[in-house]
Scaffold this active site. Structure first.
Site, PDB file in Angstrom:
ATOM      1  N   LYS A 182       9.283  -4.865  28.407  1.00 14.22           N
ATOM      2  CA  LYS A 182       9.558  -5.356  27.076  1.00 14.22           C
ATOM      3  C   LYS A 182      10.474  -6.562  27.126  1.00 14.22           C
ATOM      4  CE  LYS A 182      10.036  -0.520  25.816  1.00 14.22           C
ATOM      5  NZ  LYS A 182      11.032   0.485  25.452  1.00 14.22           N
TER       6      LYS A 182
ATOM      7  N   LYS B 107      17.919 -14.900  39.641  1.00 14.68           N
ATOM      8  CA  LYS B 107      19.034 -14.422  40.479  1.00 14.68           C
ATOM      9  C   LYS B 107      18.667 -14.684  41.938  1.00 14.68           C
ATOM     10  CE  LYS B 107      21.023 -10.465  38.015  1.00 14.68           C
ATOM     11  NZ  LYS B 107      21.146  -8.999  37.998  1.00 14.68           N
TER      12      LYS B 107
ATOM     13  N   ASP C 222      11.560 -12.390  32.038  1.00 16.90           N
ATOM     14  CA  ASP C 222      12.950 -12.557  31.600  1.00 16.90           C
ATOM     15  C   ASP C 222      13.849 -12.909  32.778  1.00 16.90           C
ATOM     16  OD1 ASP C 222      12.601 -10.071  32.764  1.00 16.90           O
ATOM     17  OD2 ASP C 222      13.359  -8.920  31.073  1.00 16.90           O
TER      18      ASP C 222
ATOM     19  N   ASP D  14      14.811 -10.978  40.069  1.00 15.12           N
ATOM     20  CA  ASP D  14      15.947 -10.471  40.821  1.00 15.12           C
ATOM     21  C   ASP D  14      15.563 -10.454  42.308  1.00 15.12           C
ATOM     22  OD1 ASP D  14      18.417  -9.162  41.170  1.00 15.12           O
ATOM     23  OD2 ASP D  14      17.591  -7.205  40.756  1.00 15.12           O
TER      24      ASP D  14
HETATM   25  P1  IMP Z   1      12.906  -7.478  40.726  1.00 15.31           P
HETATM   26  O1  IMP Z   1      11.666  -6.795  41.202  1.00 15.31           O
HETATM   27  O2  IMP Z   1      14.109  -6.997  41.501  1.00 15.31           O
HETATM   28  O3  IMP Z   1      12.817  -8.982  40.737  1.00 15.31           O
HETATM   29  O4  IMP Z   1      13.139  -6.915  39.275  1.00 15.31           O
HETATM   30  C1  IMP Z   1      13.096  -7.669  38.131  1.00 15.31           C
HETATM   31  C2  IMP Z   1      13.319  -6.737  36.953  1.00 15.31           C
HETATM   32  O5  IMP Z   1      14.567  -6.024  37.111  1.00 15.31           O
HETATM   33  C3  IMP Z   1      13.465  -7.507  35.659  1.00 15.31           C
HETATM   34  O6  IMP Z   1      12.221  -7.715  35.017  1.00 15.31           O
HETATM   35  C4  IMP Z   1      14.397  -6.625  34.858  1.00 15.31           C
HETATM   36  O7  IMP Z   1      13.652  -5.634  34.177  1.00 15.31           O
HETATM   37  C5  IMP Z   1      15.252  -5.929  35.885  1.00 15.31           C
HETATM   38  N1  IMP Z   1      16.578  -6.580  36.042  1.00 15.31           N
HETATM   39  C6  IMP Z   1      17.031  -7.236  37.120  1.00 15.31           C
HETATM   40  N2  IMP Z   1      18.290  -7.688  36.929  1.00 15.31           N
HETATM   41  C7  IMP Z   1      18.628  -7.314  35.676  1.00 15.31           C
HETATM   42  C8  IMP Z   1      19.824  -7.517  34.872  1.00 15.31           C
HETATM   43  O8  IMP Z   1      20.832  -8.127  35.283  1.00 15.31           O
HETATM   44  N3  IMP Z   1      19.776  -6.992  33.622  1.00 15.31           N
HETATM   45  C9  IMP Z   1      18.714  -6.313  33.113  1.00 15.31           C
HETATM   46  N4  IMP Z   1      17.585  -6.105  33.835  1.00 15.31           N
HETATM   47  C10 IMP Z   1      17.544  -6.607  35.102  1.00 15.31           C
END
Ligand code: IMP
Length: 205
Positions: A40, A129, A98, A101
């Site tokens: 979302k 990030k 959004d 990470d």
């Molecule tokens: P990744 O697979 O680690 O890149 O995960 C990305 C997902 O982790 C994003 O779409 C968010 O749902 C969640 N996420 C990562 N960092 C944050 C944060 O600082 N706040 C809120 N959600 C986050």
């Protein structure tokens, strides 16, 4: 220790989103890209972004969930809870995210979408990030570099709260927020950075 601090104000976000919209409109002139948006968290970003793109864009949504407790635990393998309504074969696709990470989720998703043979496939992410990256991701349209802090607001949540905050806040004390999920409610009431600063509630504690 204060629980949170403003990272990006409403004005900074709106200005950057307008830049991204202009860049996409320029790059896709004469075409009608499909903005594939992850539910979302990315919907708030999408709502502003697609109104800033002066082209007949189309939107579609996907909902995914990690198999483990988070993307790192699951190695990025996700379950598709809601798939796209339309066939993206031969289409220009831009994935709207959004925040990126570790990059595990988006990498898995891009591989899934690529297998459907779109004409082109790019990523537009509001926050990046980079310091947390495990898998490299090419982000063609990037809003802001995000420090290694947990952030909420502008679609991003903590236990489903704060998605409607028009600015982005870094939460330094996540334990305090878990203990008191309404800790940042004064920010919601204040609505924007100026008001928050004026009332001295920049760092609710
Ligand atoms: P990744 O697979 O680690 O890149 O995960 C990305 C997902 O982790 C994003 O779409 C968010 O749902 C969640 N996420 C990562 N960092 C944050 C944060 O600082 N706040 C809120 N959600 C986050």
């Amino acid at each position: 220790m204060p629980a949170a601090a403003i990272l990006f104000s409403e004005e900074q976000i709106q200005s950057r989103v307008a830049d991204l919209g202009r860049a996409i409109a320029r790059d896709y002139a004469g075409r009608s890209p499909v903005l594939v948006t992850m539910l979302k968290g990315a919907v708030v970003f999408l709502a502003d972004l697609f109104r800033a793109i002066d082209l007949p864009v189309r939107v579609d949504f996907m909902s995914i969930s990690s198999y483990g407790s988070d993307s790192e635990a699951s190695g990025g393998v996700v379950r598709i809870l809601k798939d796209l309504d339309q066939d993206i074969g031969g289409e220009d696709v831009i994935v709207v995210e959004d925040i990126i990470d570790t990059g595990l989720t988006i990498s898995y998703l891009l591989a899934t979408l690529r297998a459907r043979q779109p004409a082109s496939l790019e990523v537009c992410a509001l926050l990046d990030k980079t310091v947390r990256r495990i898998l490299p991701v090419e982000i063609k349209y990037r809003g802001f570099e995000c420090p290694d802090r947990f952030v909420v607001g502008y679609g991003l949540d903590h236990e489903e709260r704060y998605r409607n905050l028009p600015l982005i806040v870094a939460v330094d004390d996540q334990t305090a927020l878990t203990d008191d999920p309404d800790l940042l409610a004064p920010l919601l009431a204040a609505r924007n950075a100026e008001k928050v600063e004026k009332t001295g509630e920049r760092t609710p504690s």
